[in-house]
Design an enzyme around this catalytic site. Sequence first.
Site, PDB file in Angstrom:
ATOM      1  N   ASP A 154      -7.980  -2.722  -7.386  1.00  0.00           N
ATOM      2  CA  ASP A 154      -7.490  -2.443  -6.040  1.00  0.00           C
ATOM      3  C   ASP A 154      -8.543  -1.683  -5.230  1.00  0.00           C
ATOM      4  OD1 ASP A 154      -6.078  -0.626  -3.986  1.00  0.00           O
ATOM      5  OD2 ASP A 154      -4.563  -2.111  -4.495  1.00  0.00           O
ATOM      6  N   SER A 213       0.835  -1.197   0.000  1.00  0.00           N
ATOM      7  CA  SER A 213       0.000   0.000   0.000  1.00  0.00           C
ATOM      8  C   SER A 213       0.874   1.254   0.000  1.00  0.00           C
ATOM      9  CB  SER A 213      -0.959  -0.053   1.195  1.00  0.00           C
ATOM     10  OG  SER A 213      -1.994   0.876   1.033  1.00  0.00           O
ATOM     11  N   HIS A 258      -6.828  -5.788  -1.668  1.00  0.00           N
ATOM     12  CA  HIS A 258      -5.793  -4.787  -1.401  1.00  0.00           C
ATOM     13  C   HIS A 258      -4.716  -5.440  -0.541  1.00  0.00           C
ATOM     14  CE1 HIS A 258      -3.989  -0.865  -1.073  1.00  0.00           C
ATOM     15  NE2 HIS A 258      -4.080  -0.860   0.238  1.00  0.00           N
TER      16      HIS A 258
END
Length: 491
Positions: free
Chosen positions: A328, A221, A377
Amino acid sequence: GCTSLWLTQTLKLYSLHGKARRVQQPQPPAYRERVEGAESFPLDFTAVEGNMDNFMVQIKNLAQSLYPCSAQKLEQDMRLHFLKNSSVTCNDGSPAGYYIKESKGSRRWLLFLEGGWYCFSRQTCDSRYETMRRLMSSTKWPQTRTGTGILSPQPEENPHWWNANMVFIPYCSSDVWSGAAPKTDNSDYSFMGSLIIKEVVNELLTKGLDSAKVLLLAGSSAGGTGVLLNVDHVAEQLRSRGHGGVQVRGLADSGWFLDNKQYKFTDCLDTISCAPTEAIKRGIRYWGGLVPESCRQAHVGEEWKCFFGYKVFPTLKSPVFVVQWLFDEAQLTVDNVHLTGQPVHEGQWRYIQNLGQELRSTLHDVPAMFAPACLSHELITRTYWMDIQVKGTSLPRALHCWDRSLHHSLRVNGSHGAHGPQRARGCPLRLIDSCPWPHCNPSCPTIRDQATGQEMSVIQFLKHVGFDVQKMAQQQGMDPRKLLGMLNNGS
């Protein structure tokens, strides 16, 4: 107990690979006397070349089974160390730090940058401090952390990196790992993400990093974007300290964001609904953010562009492997597509499919990547990271292929250039799904309804997002029943 354990593991190894031949080598007489008749024979492994991965797993299991026999108990968890340089801090001025599990025999180092969004103004940072303090302060960090996924010390969960020196760097700078600004009288927070990485590397040089062979800078991330922003800095730092022999590489997971137009435009009031470009433009000023020099020169006056993978990647010198879900969840969130409660409108559904296509096109020139068509994610620290496959290949396997290709091109060319690994036969490096909608890959992780937390099947999910089987079958030029059968099988 230990001898018999060793014996069973060794016999298992020999029965599996009895083909490994002994190569008798003549020894000088003095040597033979000194070891009192013990014979020494290197193994010739050419016979197991074709099955080397399996063979290495057996060797590692053998090593693992002998751990209980050593006098020292093996420490499996990573332990917290605060930085000695107390001027490098988290947002609130508390000391930054890192967790480490050393692996004395290994010359491979894995440094992982944690993710967790960002804040870009006094207001958004105050609100973050109230709700997510551990991402801005080290005051409540636990003493140890257990590694999972690529940070796991277990060979069955992490077949190729389990034995590396593991370092987890907690995210407490809220600046996508880019800042170099201390707290001043005028500002309530410091933003020191890039300095934290630099300082951790300095300290690790006294713990064995100076004699490393490979340093893999990984992150998920915001940490994945942090890898793209810092991997060349780290390589340069080691070179300037006289450790140019360490091969520095990047692994960016779920950090390849697009500076695309939102599905619905909203004012930039909070982190979640602020358009990606606007948030970064504000952030880079607020954090005093640094970007790689070559990218800065390519985008003078628009340095914010360097936070977006497809803009910064072509300017990097270090090899980077990109892991990115084609759909995502964090990208959809900032684009204001929320897949909860209400069925998704056709416009949103089209937007989601376009997102997959856009992402695919930005990955066009990336030579090493893993991009499944799933709605999710982050992946590399998930315990199920071995289960996801693209075209029949898992991520650990793809990373192993990448490792080997870089090793090979280093041996042949003396360098691996920025992004030019040599592909070994049967060892794919570019893995990207070609099917066009979320979860058309049967190995995708389970979907949960974000409102209820209930697990959903692919069919339930597609119905929930307003997927029209008739219409889709028409678009694909196939019989609706056949399409439904394919979806039921998850293909």
